[in-house]
Design a protein around this motif. Structure first.
Motif, PDB file in Angstrom:
ATOM      1  N   ASN A  36       0.844  -1.198   0.000  1.00 20.98           N
ATOM      2  CA  ASN A  36       0.000   0.000   0.000  1.00 20.98           C
ATOM      3  C   ASN A  36       0.880   1.250   0.000  1.00 20.98           C
ATOM      4  O   ASN A  36       2.108   1.170  -0.128  1.00 20.98           O
ATOM      5  N   VAL A  37       0.243   2.410   0.117  1.00 23.58           N
ATOM      6  CA  VAL A  37       0.986   3.667   0.027  1.00 23.58           C
ATOM      7  C   VAL A  37       2.082   3.709   1.103  1.00 23.58           C
ATOM      8  O   VAL A  37       3.243   4.017   0.820  1.00 23.58           O
ATOM      9  N   PHE A  38       1.705   3.352   2.317  1.00 18.23           N
ATOM     10  CA  PHE A  38       2.689   3.370   3.405  1.00 18.23           C
ATOM     11  C   PHE A  38       3.891   2.480   3.068  1.00 18.23           C
ATOM     12  O   PHE A  38       5.045   2.914   3.165  1.00 18.23           O
ATOM     13  N   PHE A  41       6.380   8.416  11.365  1.00 19.29           N
ATOM     14  CA  PHE A  41       6.402   9.873  11.394  1.00 19.29           C
ATOM     15  C   PHE A  41       6.877  10.439  10.047  1.00 19.29           C
ATOM     16  O   PHE A  41       6.255  11.333   9.480  1.00 19.29           O
ATOM     17  N   ARG A  42       7.956   9.851   9.538  1.00 22.20           N
ATOM     18  CA  ARG A  42       8.523  10.403   8.300  1.00 22.20           C
ATOM     19  C   ARG A  42       7.634  10.148   7.088  1.00 22.20           C
ATOM     20  O   ARG A  42       7.556  10.986   6.176  1.00 22.20           O
ATOM     21  N   VAL A  43       6.948   9.004   7.052  1.00 22.03           N
ATOM     22  CA  VAL A  43       6.018   8.738   5.943  1.00 22.03           C
ATOM     23  C   VAL A  43       4.889   9.764   5.983  1.00 22.03           C
ATOM     24  O   VAL A  43       4.500  10.346   4.962  1.00 22.03           O
ATOM     25  N   ALA A  44       4.365  10.013   7.189  1.00 26.18           N
ATOM     26  CA  ALA A  44       3.270  10.986   7.308  1.00 26.18           C
ATOM     27  C   ALA A  44       3.719  12.363   6.826  1.00 26.18           C
ATOM     28  O   ALA A  44       2.992  13.058   6.103  1.00 26.18           O
ATOM     29  N   GLU A  45       4.944  12.745   7.198  1.00 23.13           N
ATOM     30  CA  GLU A  45       5.474  14.046   6.761  1.00 23.13           C
ATOM     31  C   GLU A  45       5.615  14.105   5.243  1.00 23.13           C
ATOM     32  O   GLU A  45       5.236  15.078   4.605  1.00 23.13           O
ATOM     33  N   ALA A  46       6.178  13.038   4.654  1.00 26.07           N
ATOM     34  CA  ALA A  46       6.403  13.001   3.202  1.00 26.07           C
ATOM     35  C   ALA A  46       5.064  13.052   2.467  1.00 26.07           C
ATOM     36  O   ALA A  46       4.924  13.749   1.458  1.00 26.07           O
ATOM     37  N   LEU A  47       4.051  12.340   2.988  1.00 22.13           N
ATOM     38  CA  LEU A  47       2.745  12.352   2.322  1.00 22.13           C
ATOM     39  C   LEU A  47       2.105  13.732   2.423  1.00 22.13           C
ATOM     40  O   LEU A  47       1.452  14.193   1.496  1.00 22.13           O
ATOM     41  N   GLY A  57      -2.684  11.411   5.128  1.00 23.33           N
ATOM     42  CA  GLY A  57      -3.632  10.396   5.577  1.00 23.33           C
ATOM     43  C   GLY A  57      -3.889   9.272   4.587  1.00 23.33           C
ATOM     44  O   GLY A  57      -4.770   8.449   4.801  1.00 23.33           O
ATOM     45  N   TYR A  58      -3.127   9.208   3.487  1.00 22.14           N
ATOM     46  CA  TYR A  58      -3.364   8.174   2.468  1.00 22.14           C
ATOM     47  C   TYR A  58      -2.588   6.879   2.733  1.00 22.14           C
ATOM     48  O   TYR A  58      -2.531   6.006   1.888  1.00 22.14           O
ATOM     49  N   GLU A  59      -2.005   6.728   3.919  1.00 23.58           N
ATOM     50  CA  GLU A  59      -1.124   5.590   4.205  1.00 23.58           C
ATOM     51  C   GLU A  59      -1.703   4.232   3.822  1.00 23.58           C
ATOM     52  O   GLU A  59      -1.014   3.376   3.288  1.00 23.58           O
ATOM     53  N   ILE A 117      11.609  11.499  -1.812  1.00 25.34           N
ATOM     54  CA  ILE A 117      12.095  12.563  -0.925  1.00 25.34           C
ATOM     55  C   ILE A 117      12.275  12.095   0.513  1.00 25.34           C
ATOM     56  O   ILE A 117      12.897  12.784   1.314  1.00 25.34           O
ATOM     57  N   ILE A 118      11.760  10.903   0.849  1.00 24.21           N
ATOM     58  CA  ILE A 118      11.751  10.506   2.257  1.00 24.21           C
ATOM     59  C   ILE A 118      13.158  10.295   2.815  1.00 24.21           C
ATOM     60  O   ILE A 118      13.404  10.491   4.002  1.00 24.21           O
TER      61      ILE A 118
END
Ligand SMILES: Nc1ncnc2c1ncn2[C@@H]1O[C@H](COP(=O)(O)OP(=O)(O)OP(=O)(O)O)[C@@H](O)[C@H]1O
Ligand SMILES: [Mg+2]
Length: 365
Positions: A95-97, A116-122, A129-131, A152-153
């Motif tokens: 999935n996206v995450f 945390f970093r995935v949420a920031e990058a998204l 919120g698309y994780e 970019i992550i």
């Protein structure tokens, strides 16, 4: 200033086999934090340059430096460079995450930090919120953003984008052009973007490199390249142009289409054969008497903002005109233009010779 140079190519050549030279003596310096575009037709070597920067290919000869460090032998995963591929190369079973987190998991970053970093990058790519979305449930533009979030992550210094918008329809593509440019400015990272679409290159870049057959034909700002193309290839590739043969009689005097015109160029030999470029939007339709060149209107298309006319002079040269006024197909009309609209290109001038001549000539005037 030297430490503002993030990537340097010194006389890089590339052969995939012994016959075909894919890159010929490519040299450039790229400054940190700018948006660069490699522009050229299919097969000219754009992807090869990106792959050499990323470390997926080695140059056959020549040296590559990142941050002043010689990197020919540094493997891809030890470079501060990430790539967004044309087909996004997302993992459909994750999935996206899972896609965005992939690089951090390989590096064995703590799971709480990954979250945390995935949420920031998204958030950064406007997909907060698309994780938990599946990749297969995302639109083309959204997949594109996931691919960018994944790039970019890792906080790379350089992001390479290989025709990332080519799968999108025109409207979404234009939106993504704005988004990408804005993202680059927010991140302040160096972007190297590949496209064969000249309008995209003109709209997005700080600097464009026009490539043909593995040779950099010209580099410069969009305005420089549009206004002062160095040769037929560049003039033709960047926007629509009228290109005819001519003779530079002396400084400021050029002959083409059977007449002598005032122009603003110089620094060439007297009576030197040259090519002349006039952009379609720099030509105005007038009465036959008032025009500098007499032509017959062959076809007319309405293009929304302007009419696009195809016209012919008595020698059979085609003159493309973008006109706000309508004309009549078959009519004899005149074409008017300013001396500034005439761009002179020397035959076979290299970029170094071109720059030196323009500089010497501009200092003189
Ligand atoms: N792995 C390879 N082995 C042999 N030849 C290759 C290889 N990769 C690329 N080439 C050749 O090198 C030349 C440049 O390829 P490259 O992929 O850099 O072009 P490009 O400018 O990215 O083109 P496009 O716009 O079609 O993506 C082409 O002639 C291509 O066929
Ligand atoms: Mg390519």
């Amino acid at each position: 200033m030297a430490n503002d140079i993030i990537i340097r190519f010194d006389n890089v050549t590339k052969f995939y086999d012994s016959q075909t030279k894919v890159l010929q003596d490519v040299s450039f310096e790229l400054e940190r934090g700018k948006f660069y575009t490699l522009l050229g037709p299919s097969g000219c070597g754009k992807t090869t340059i990106l792959r050499i920067i990323a470390g997926f290919e080695k140059p056959t000869t020549g040296n590559v430096y990142i941050n002043g460090k010689y990197v020919n032998d540094v493997p891809a995963n030890d470079r501060q460079v990430n790539t967004v591929f044309q087909d996004y190369a997302l993992f459909p079973h994750l999935n996206v995450f899972g896609n965005v987190a992939f690089g951090l998991r390989i590096k064995k970053v703590k799971e709480s930090e990954i979250k945390f970093r995935v949420a920031e990058a998204l958030k950064f790519v406007n997909l907060p919120g698309y994780e938990n979305r599946e990749i297969t449930e995302m639109s083309g533009g959204q997949r594109q953003r996931v691919a960018i979030a994944r790039a970019i992550i890792n906080d790379p210094e350089v992001i390479l984008l290989d025709e990332p918008l080519s799968a999108l329809d025109l409207k979404l593509r234009t939106e993504m052009q704005y988004e990408l440019r804005e993202l680059q400015q927010r991140l302040g990272k160096t972007f190297i973007f590949v496209t064969h679409d000249q309008e995209e290159a003109l709209a997005m870049s700080d600097e464009i490199f026009v490539l043909n057959e593995g040779i950099i034909q010209q580099s410069g700002t969009p305005v420089d390249i549009y206004d002062e193309p160095i040769n037929r290839f560049v003039a033709d590739f960047i926007g629509e142009s009228n290109i005819v043969e001519g003779v530079m009689l002396e400084d400021y005097k050029v002959k083409f289409a059977g007449k002598v015109f005032d122009c603003v160029d110089g620094g060439m030999k007297n009576n030197e054969k040259i090519d002349v470029v006039i952009r379609p939007e720099d030509l105005q339709i007038t009465s036959p008497e008032a025009g500098k060149i007499g032509v017959t209107v062959d076809t007319q298309l309405f293009r929304g903002v302007h009419y696009e006319l195809s016209t012919y002079d008595k020698d059979g040269n085609e003159w493309l005109v973008h006109s706000l006024k309508k004309a009549e197909v078959g009519a004899q009309v005149g074409l008017d233009f300013d001396p500034e609209a005439i761009h002179i290109m020397r035959l076979n001038e290299t970029e170094e010779e071109f720059d030196a001549r323009i500089e010497a000539y501009t200092n003189e005037v």
